[in-house]
Enzyme design. Sequence first.
Site: not given
Length: 383
Positions: A74, A340, A362
């Site tokens: 991230d 996601y 995803e």
Amino acid sequence: MEPLWCVFLLVLLLREDADSSQSPQIDPLVYDEQLLWVGGGAGEVNTYRIPLLTFTPRGSLLAFSEARKHSSGDIGAKFIALRRSTDKGATWSPTYFIVDDGSLEDGLNLGSVVVDEQTGCVLLVYSLCFHRYHCSPSSTMLVESLDDGLTWSRPRNLSEQLGVKSFAPGPGFGIQKRYDPAKGRLVVCGHGTLEGNGVFCVLSDDHGRTWRYGAALKSIPYNQPKKSLDFNPDECQPVELQDGSILINVRNQNNYHCRCRMVVRSLDGGETLPVDELLFDHTLIDPMVAAGALQKEGVLYFSNPANSTDRINMTLRWSLTDGRSWEDEALQIWQGPSGYSSMTTLVGDSVEDKKYIFIIYEKGHRESVETISLAKVHLYGGR
Ligand SMILES: *[C@@H]1O[C@H](CO)[C@@H](O)[C@H](O)[C@H]1NC(C)=O
Ligand SMILES: *[C@@H]1O[C@H](CO)[C@@H](O)[C@H](O)[C@H]1NC(C)=O
Ligand SMILES: *[C@@H]1O[C@H](CO)[C@@H](O)[C@H](O)[C@H]1NC(C)=O
């Protein structure tokens, strides 16, 4: 006989009325699916993650993702990647990188895309330095397009108005209120961390020029380290219902009360999120992930990897009762690793636009972060 005949006619008329107002049976099937992004290649991007999807007022589709340059984490340097489709998802433009965060230690994070149907403007809100990893402070940023996603403005720093609290919009879409209260308002909801997690919404009543904080649903204990099973509302997706309320479907980060989704409703255009309006949806089991929600013609749709522990089994569900109950059937979109997701639909009046919704998610074979895929779903069984 005359009065009876009238009653008979009236009954016929009423029945016909009831029939024609009933929408056709929802019976979704994946009509077409294609990979929009594949990571791990030899190029300048390691991993594509956090897919967003929106319609535009001109009937195009825009897909966005984080192009993570050096790792799948991230934190780290990224581009915002964009692909456009002007033919209802059949073909897609090459990838454009519309924002480059340079070489920040803690780069940008997506994000919420919101369409102002009154001005035709598409706005994309994202964060910079959200985790404050070797950088400070955190900023909330905005880029906008007035030409259907072809060109984008320079990034604007909304933290000059909102302050520098860590705010991660979405991921998903923000809304423009179509009904009162606060018709026309832009509402972008997201979550915070470090200085306190929870769901927070930022509002604009002047088409995105100025923004302020509105509703909050704070974590407990607020501004303090969390333990497993604490109340910790996180990534979220708002949708407007036809009664003008805003329903927000929320990631239940610490599995408070259940391994399922939290749902909270704002009755005042995003100013407040009362605890009275908070519920836990035990049908929507969830492995702590960002999920998709969409309201189309009175039907509420929900997408997530439907498993309480693992990011597998991307599934579409639908509700004819604004989420108070869900239909028993569900459409499995991918049985394997999936993470996601975000949904949209075209809003034109054509028969074609009424038939489809689009799900971006995803998708992988070994891990969910291998690719980003777009499924075009026919809502009426191909009919
Ligand atoms: C955005 O504005 C805030 C508040 O003025 C400031 O502290 C921050 O450094 C700015 N961020 C960027 C990326 O310019
Ligand atoms: C996938 O989702 C469906 C629908 O919710 C559920 O019945 C099934 O058990 C799930 N499968 C797995 C492996 O999680
Ligand atoms: C979730 O997936 C695991 C396999 O990874 C499976 O054993 C389990 O039954 C699934 N749970 C549900 C509720 O379907």
